[in-house]
Motif scaffolding. Structure first.
Motif, PDB file in Angstrom:
ATOM      1  N   ALA A 169       0.926  -1.309   0.061  1.00  0.00           N
ATOM      2  CA  ALA A 169      -0.041  -0.029  -0.026  1.00  0.00           C
ATOM      3  C   ALA A 169       0.676   1.319  -0.026  1.00  0.00           C
ATOM      4  CB  ALA A 169      -0.781  -0.025   1.282  1.00  0.00           C
ATOM      5  N   LYS A 170       2.134   0.972   0.269  1.00  0.00           N
ATOM      6  CA  LYS A 170       2.895   2.167   0.162  1.00  0.00           C
ATOM      7  C   LYS A 170       3.102   2.881  -1.017  1.00  0.00           C
ATOM      8  CE  LYS A 170       6.436   2.579   3.636  1.00  0.00           C
ATOM      9  NZ  LYS A 170       5.512   2.403   4.704  1.00  0.00           N
ATOM     10  N   LEU A 171       2.751   1.920  -2.247  1.00  0.00           N
ATOM     11  CA  LEU A 171       2.970   2.309  -3.541  1.00  0.00           C
ATOM     12  C   LEU A 171       1.690   2.441  -4.261  1.00  0.00           C
ATOM     13  CD1 LEU A 171       5.264  -0.865  -4.513  1.00  0.00           C
ATOM     14  CD2 LEU A 171       6.030   1.735  -4.250  1.00  0.00           C
ATOM     15  N   ILE A 172       0.645   2.189  -3.317  1.00  0.00           N
ATOM     16  CA  ILE A 172      -0.726   2.178  -4.091  1.00  0.00           C
ATOM     17  C   ILE A 172      -1.879   3.032  -3.403  1.00  0.00           C
ATOM     18  CG2 ILE A 172      -2.729   0.456  -4.626  1.00  0.00           C
ATOM     19  CD1 ILE A 172      -0.814  -1.639  -5.208  1.00  0.00           C
ATOM     20  N   GLY A 173      -2.450   3.914  -3.934  1.00  0.00           N
ATOM     21  CA  GLY A 173      -3.615   4.444  -3.385  1.00  0.00           C
ATOM     22  C   GLY A 173      -5.034   3.652  -3.866  1.00  0.00           C
ATOM     23  N   ARG A 174      -5.946   3.611  -3.107  1.00  0.00           N
ATOM     24  CA  ARG A 174      -6.971   3.094  -3.551  1.00  0.00           C
ATOM     25  C   ARG A 174      -8.439   3.531  -3.087  1.00  0.00           C
ATOM     26  NH1 ARG A 174      -8.265  -3.690  -2.205  1.00  0.00           N
ATOM     27  NH2 ARG A 174      -9.447  -3.925  -3.771  1.00  0.00           N
ATOM     28  N   VAL A 175      -9.568   3.383  -3.709  1.00  0.00           N
ATOM     29  CA  VAL A 175     -10.741   4.175  -3.478  1.00  0.00           C
ATOM     30  C   VAL A 175     -11.736   3.028  -3.834  1.00  0.00           C
ATOM     31  CG1 VAL A 175     -12.392   5.784  -4.003  1.00  0.00           C
ATOM     32  CG2 VAL A 175     -10.145   6.276  -4.206  1.00  0.00           C
ATOM     33  N   PHE A 176     -12.639   2.601  -2.840  1.00  0.00           N
ATOM     34  CA  PHE A 176     -13.512   1.446  -3.056  1.00  0.00           C
ATOM     35  C   PHE A 176     -14.770   1.866  -3.580  1.00  0.00           C
ATOM     36  CE2 PHE A 176     -10.392   0.894   0.438  1.00  0.00           C
ATOM     37  CZ  PHE A 176     -10.062  -0.321   0.168  1.00  0.00           C
ATOM     38  N   GLN A 177     -15.504   0.901  -3.835  1.00  0.00           N
ATOM     39  CA  GLN A 177     -16.989   1.122  -4.405  1.00  0.00           C
ATOM     40  C   GLN A 177     -17.815   1.571  -3.443  1.00  0.00           C
ATOM     41  OE1 GLN A 177     -18.837  -2.388  -5.978  1.00  0.00           O
ATOM     42  NE2 GLN A 177     -20.777  -1.187  -6.214  1.00  0.00           N
ATOM     43  N   ASN A 178     -17.721   1.171  -2.084  1.00  0.00           N
ATOM     44  CA  ASN A 178     -18.489   1.432  -1.064  1.00  0.00           C
ATOM     45  C   ASN A 178     -18.069   2.838  -0.079  1.00  0.00           C
ATOM     46  OD1 ASN A 178     -19.981   1.975   1.265  1.00  0.00           O
ATOM     47  ND2 ASN A 178     -19.874  -0.111   1.869  1.00  0.00           N
ATOM     48  N   PRO A 179     -18.656   4.043  -0.394  1.00  0.00           N
ATOM     49  CA  PRO A 179     -17.953   5.237   0.108  1.00  0.00           C
ATOM     50  C   PRO A 179     -17.752   5.089   1.656  1.00  0.00           C
ATOM     51  CG  PRO A 179     -19.922   5.673  -0.943  1.00  0.00           C
ATOM     52  CD  PRO A 179     -19.857   4.080  -0.788  1.00  0.00           C
ATOM     53  N   LEU A 180     -18.393   3.995   2.377  1.00  0.00           N
ATOM     54  CA  LEU A 180     -18.124   3.830   3.748  1.00  0.00           C
ATOM     55  C   LEU A 180     -16.569   3.241   3.815  1.00  0.00           C
ATOM     56  CD1 LEU A 180     -21.498   2.620   4.823  1.00  0.00           C
ATOM     57  CD2 LEU A 180     -20.668   4.813   4.844  1.00  0.00           C
ATOM     58  N   SER A 181     -16.108   2.709   2.997  1.00  0.00           N
ATOM     59  CA  SER A 181     -14.907   1.841   3.124  1.00  0.00           C
ATOM     60  C   SER A 181     -13.769   2.600   3.174  1.00  0.00           C
ATOM     61  CB  SER A 181     -14.649   0.832   2.006  1.00  0.00           C
ATOM     62  OG  SER A 181     -15.919  -0.053   1.688  1.00  0.00           O
ATOM     63  N   GLY A 182     -13.606   3.772   2.765  1.00  0.00           N
ATOM     64  CA  GLY A 182     -12.373   4.472   2.424  1.00  0.00           C
ATOM     65  C   GLY A 182     -11.915   5.429   3.729  1.00  0.00           C
TER      66      GLY A 182
ATOM     67  N   ASP B  63     -11.984   1.121  -7.566  1.00  0.00           N
ATOM     68  CA  ASP B  63     -12.761  -0.030  -7.890  1.00  0.00           C
ATOM     69  C   ASP B  63     -14.331   0.447  -7.557  1.00  0.00           C
ATOM     70  OD1 ASP B  63     -13.958  -2.385  -7.697  1.00  0.00           O
ATOM     71  OD2 ASP B  63     -13.131  -2.944  -5.885  1.00  0.00           O
ATOM     72  N   GLU B  64     -14.727   0.725  -9.110  1.00  0.00           N
ATOM     73  CA  GLU B  64     -16.214   1.180  -9.352  1.00  0.00           C
ATOM     74  C   GLU B  64     -16.436   2.244  -8.354  1.00  0.00           C
ATOM     75  OE1 GLU B  64     -19.170  -1.638  -9.988  1.00  0.00           O
ATOM     76  OE2 GLU B  64     -17.773  -3.328 -10.152  1.00  0.00           O
ATOM     77  N   HIS B  65     -15.697   3.317  -8.260  1.00  0.00           N
ATOM     78  CA  HIS B  65     -15.816   4.237  -7.067  1.00  0.00           C
ATOM     79  C   HIS B  65     -17.101   5.101  -7.110  1.00  0.00           C
ATOM     80  CE1 HIS B  65     -13.694   6.466  -9.792  1.00  0.00           C
ATOM     81  NE2 HIS B  65     -13.383   7.536  -8.927  1.00  0.00           N
ATOM     82  N   THR B  66     -17.617   5.063  -8.360  1.00  0.00           N
ATOM     83  CA  THR B  66     -18.917   5.855  -8.425  1.00  0.00           C
ATOM     84  C   THR B  66     -20.238   5.170  -8.322  1.00  0.00           C
ATOM     85  OG1 THR B  66     -18.902   5.760 -10.848  1.00  0.00           O
ATOM     86  CG2 THR B  66     -17.627   7.648  -9.884  1.00  0.00           C
ATOM     87  N   ALA B  67     -20.015   3.822  -8.326  1.00  0.00           N
ATOM     88  CA  ALA B  67     -21.437   2.888  -8.530  1.00  0.00           C
ATOM     89  C   ALA B  67     -22.074   3.177  -7.495  1.00  0.00           C
ATOM     90  CB  ALA B  67     -20.804   1.453  -8.575  1.00  0.00           C
ATOM     91  N   ALA B  68     -22.085   3.531  -6.280  1.00  0.00           N
ATOM     92  CA  ALA B  68     -22.903   3.587  -5.267  1.00  0.00           C
ATOM     93  C   ALA B  68     -23.654   5.185  -5.045  1.00  0.00           C
ATOM     94  CB  ALA B  68     -22.453   3.320  -4.101  1.00  0.00           C
ATOM     95  N   LEU B  69     -23.325   6.002  -5.865  1.00  0.00           N
ATOM     96  CA  LEU B  69     -23.685   7.450  -5.998  1.00  0.00           C
ATOM     97  C   LEU B  69     -24.745   7.789  -6.906  1.00  0.00           C
ATOM     98  CD1 LEU B  69     -20.026   9.024  -5.585  1.00  0.00           C
ATOM     99  CD2 LEU B  69     -21.552   8.240  -3.734  1.00  0.00           C
ATOM    100  N   ASP B  70     -25.514   8.909  -6.597  1.00  0.00           N
ATOM    101  CA  ASP B  70     -26.617   9.243  -7.565  1.00  0.00           C
ATOM    102  C   ASP B  70     -25.868  10.147  -8.831  1.00  0.00           C
ATOM    103  OD1 ASP B  70     -26.467  11.976  -7.087  1.00  0.00           O
ATOM    104  OD2 ASP B  70     -27.276  11.531  -5.062  1.00  0.00           O
ATOM    105  N   PRO B  71     -26.507  10.048  -9.830  1.00  0.00           N
ATOM    106  CA  PRO B  71     -25.958  10.690 -11.041  1.00  0.00           C
ATOM    107  C   PRO B  71     -25.032  12.123 -10.931  1.00  0.00           C
ATOM    108  CG  PRO B  71     -28.058   9.830 -11.428  1.00  0.00           C
ATOM    109  CD  PRO B  71     -27.797   9.958 -10.170  1.00  0.00           C
ATOM    110  N   SER B  72     -25.841  13.021 -10.136  1.00  0.00           N
ATOM    111  CA  SER B  72     -24.977  14.310  -9.852  1.00  0.00           C
ATOM    112  C   SER B  72     -23.740  13.998  -9.159  1.00  0.00           C
ATOM    113  CB  SER B  72     -26.122  15.263  -9.362  1.00  0.00           C
ATOM    114  OG  SER B  72     -26.162  14.817  -7.718  1.00  0.00           O
ATOM    115  N   LYS B  73     -23.869  13.280  -8.214  1.00  0.00           N
ATOM    116  CA  LYS B  73     -22.646  13.020  -7.298  1.00  0.00           C
ATOM    117  C   LYS B  73     -21.628  12.282  -8.284  1.00  0.00           C
ATOM    118  CE  LYS B  73     -23.585  15.277  -3.758  1.00  0.00           C
ATOM    119  NZ  LYS B  73     -24.996  15.199  -3.797  1.00  0.00           N
ATOM    120  N   GLN B  74     -22.071  11.410  -8.991  1.00  0.00           N
ATOM    121  CA  GLN B  74     -20.933  10.534  -9.892  1.00  0.00           C
ATOM    122  C   GLN B  74     -20.329  11.550 -10.729  1.00  0.00           C
ATOM    123  OE1 GLN B  74     -22.771   7.413 -12.320  1.00  0.00           O
ATOM    124  NE2 GLN B  74     -23.589   6.381 -10.672  1.00  0.00           N
ATOM    125  N   SER B  75     -20.942  12.533 -11.308  1.00  0.00           N
ATOM    126  CA  SER B  75     -20.294  13.414 -12.201  1.00  0.00           C
ATOM    127  C   SER B  75     -19.214  14.277 -11.442  1.00  0.00           C
ATOM    128  CB  SER B  75     -21.139  14.473 -13.032  1.00  0.00           C
ATOM    129  OG  SER B  75     -21.942  14.994 -12.401  1.00  0.00           O
TER     130      SER B  75
END
Lengths: 336, 265
Positions: B79-92, B173-185
């Motif tokens: 993880a020193k080399l990697i940044g990660r954003v998860f699908q679930n906004p609660l995970s990050g 990782d599908e980091h916009t999948a759990a959001l509504d369209p305006s938040k997605q953009s």
């Protein structure tokens, strides 16, 4: 009566250090840690054996804390490296420590009435400075000397010790390492994804938690004047009761406020305890039941209050809607 | 920057449930490449991403990041080399802690943690500046609990936390999948800005073909554990959703079996 309350405050302050340990495992790391029942006695046993052996009581007390620290680290390792469920890891350690404690003590009970304990040192130091005279002055001034305790040294020294522990803990929990420890309990996978060995933090956190428990145990045996292998039975529930009472009565989000709430919670618990003992039909042996009931009540009642509040609100808004409707119909009728 | 050599992964081998998740995947990314990965459910996108992050070990093959063989490196070290954003906004993010404390945690990638005061005046100013670039007012709420933020705000914060320490690889990782369209953009625009600003090599998994075409300079399409189609920068410029669907049909001789991929705009 009033003197019993002073006693309750004294024990409340001593057990508050144990409750702070439980707060770290139970609330910060989200790890219901039953090791406490064992590590409390381990701390006390190590301190008692060393004091009887003639060691300086300050060193003996710190050794008790270190013994607790080691026990907590083992529980942490069982959970992280051994992949054992937190509750089970704690139970295993609690059982194992019972035997370990007996080994340390060599006998189920160590009396230490005539030994040089931390409190006997403090007491002679206190008396040589004639500090009681200062503390009793306000009581004399108001004219309620009867309500003053015999001596203030335990209360004052325990307030000082508890506050030092609280301040150190407050500071630690806001350092970089402390913030990471709290985040580990809050969202472990997130902390991991930022390149942190969360296992290390869990083990260290459990160590710190049980170090405080061991420290409290070491102080309790010196306060009681004896160490007993069964001293720790139900200790985790007393710790939980203190944490929960503190949260419900004095709790706020801020760390500084929470540690204070836990200390106050421990004092309130002891006061309830001593009051319950004065009720005629209750006996000392009923205390474990009462403690369990306090914890259950503290867990259940806030939830029920919340629900009934929501219910009342719902009913209210429904009634208001009904009234509006009636009014609307009346108006409707009048216009026709 | 990133190199995958002959990666194989089979779940539950030698049982009736055996599933080939990745089959002989070899790819490489240059510094600054931004690849989007599409594919139906079970195509192996998530397995590939987990392989990069180190949550899964490959059965065969190796993973190289920035010239280092990281195949056996455990997740938290990698993880020193990697940044990660998860699908679930609660995970990050950690909900019980404040915004500045969360930001503090993300600094862990770049330095060891000390027993000094966590959030100093200097770091607080830096966090405030970084948060103001999100333009959603988080810079004025440094001491708010993250649990009180909306899903979109939390995801924006996660994105910032994953990027500002400039990891070698950014995994989305599908980091916009759990959001509504305006938040997605909002999140997509932030992603574009942050990736550009920090020149990050990025791997993004998505279910939405338009998003996959819109973002990045490369595109991989996955099916049954293999990358069956890839588009380079030039090809990607005039790629359309019908193009992608017909490519899939040509290669596989069947329609793409994901209503999410089809329905999602």
């Amino acid at each position: 009566m009033i003197h019993a309350l002073y006693g309750a405050v004294e024990s409340g302050l001593i057990y508050a250090i144990m409750a702070l340990g439980v707060y770290i495992s139970f609330r910060i790391l989200d790890f219901p840690d039953l090791t406490v029942d064992g590590s409390f006695v381990t701390g006390g046993a190590v301190a008692a054996v060393m004091i009887v052996g003639g060691t300086n009581p300050v060193i003996a007390t710190l050794a008790g804390a270190i013994a607790g620290l080691l026990a907590g680290c083992v529980t942490g390792l069982l959970h992280t490296k051994g992949n054992i469920n937190p509750l089970l890891a704690g139970i295993l350690m609690m059982i194992a420590l019972y035997s370990v404690n007996l080994r340390i003590m060599g006998q189920p009970n160590i009396p230490m009435l005539n030994e040089t304990t931390l409190f006997s040192v403090l007491s002679s130091w206190w008396q040589s400075l004639h500090l009681d005279a200062i503390f009793i002055a306000p009581f004399e001034w108001i004219g309620i000397t009867d309500f003053a305790p015999d001596t203030f040294y335990i209360i004052v020294s325990m307030i000082v010790i508890a506050l030092i522990v609280k301040k150190l803990l407050d500071f630690f929990l806001r350092t970089e390492a402390g913030i990471t420890l709290r985040a580990t309990g809050d969202n472990q996978s997130m902390v991991k994804s930022f390149s942190t060995n969360t296992n290390l933090y869990i083990v260290a956190g459990m160590g710190i938690s049980n170090a405080l428990v061991g420290l409290s145990g070491a102080l309790v045996v010196q306060h009681n004047g004896f160490a007993d292998v069964n001293l720790g039975v139900g200790m985790i529930i007393i710790g939980l009761a203190s944490v929960i009472i503190g949260e419900v009565l004095f709790g706020k989000d801020k760390i500084v406020r929470m540690t204070l709430a836990v200390i106050l919670g421990s004092i309130v618990y002891r006061v309830i305890y001593s009051l319950a003992l004065r009720v005629d039909f209750l006996e000392a042996s009923d205390m474990k039941l009462i403690t369990a009931i306090i914890v259950i009540a503290a867990l259940v009642v806030p939830n029920m209050l919340e629900k009934s509040k929501a219910k009342r609100q719902f009913k209210k808004s429904k009634q208001a809607a009904l009234k509006r409707k009636e009014k609307g119909e009346v108006q409707h009728a009048s216009t026709e | 920057m990133l190199q995958l050599n002959n990666i194989h992964k089979t779940f539950y081998p030698n049982t009736p449930d055996e599933r080939r998740a990745l089959h002989d995947v070899s790819q490489s990314l240059e510094p600054g490449d931004f690849v989007t990965i599409i594919g139906s459910n079970g195509a192996g996108k998530s397995t590939l991403l987990n392989m990069l992050a180190g949550t899964l070990l490959p059965d065969e093959g190796d993973v190289w990041i920035d010239g280092k063989d990281v195949t056996a490196l455990p997740e938290e070290k990698r993880a020193k080399l990697i940044g990660r954003v998860f699908q679930n906004p609660l995970s990050g993010t950690a909900p019980g802690m404040t915004i500045e404390e969360n930001m503090m945690i993300s600094l862990g990638r770049t330095k060891r943690r000390s027993l000094f005061k966590g959030v100093t005046k200097k770091t607080r100013e830096r966090f405030r500046e970084l948060l103001s670039t999100l333009e959603i007012g988080l810079e004025n709420r440094l001491n708010s609990k993250v649990g009180l933020l909306s899903g979109g705000e939390r995801q924006a914060l996660s994105l910032l936390m994953a990027t500002f320490t400039e990891p070698k690889i950014l995994l989305l990782d599908e980091h916009t999948a759990a959001l509504d369209p305006s938040k997605q953009s909002l999140i997509i625009n932030l992603t574009k800005d942050l990736v550009k600003k920090h020149k990050l090599t990025t791997v993004m998994v998505t279910h939405q073909m338009e998003q996959a075409i819109d973002l990045g300079n490369r595109l991989w399409m996955m099916d049954e554990g293999s990358i069956i189609f890839e588009a380079n920068e030039e090809r990607k410029k005039d790629l359309t959703v019908p193009d992608l669907l017909s490519e899939f049909e040509n290669i596989r001789g069947r329609r793409m079996a994901s209503d999410r991929a089809l329905l999602a705009k």
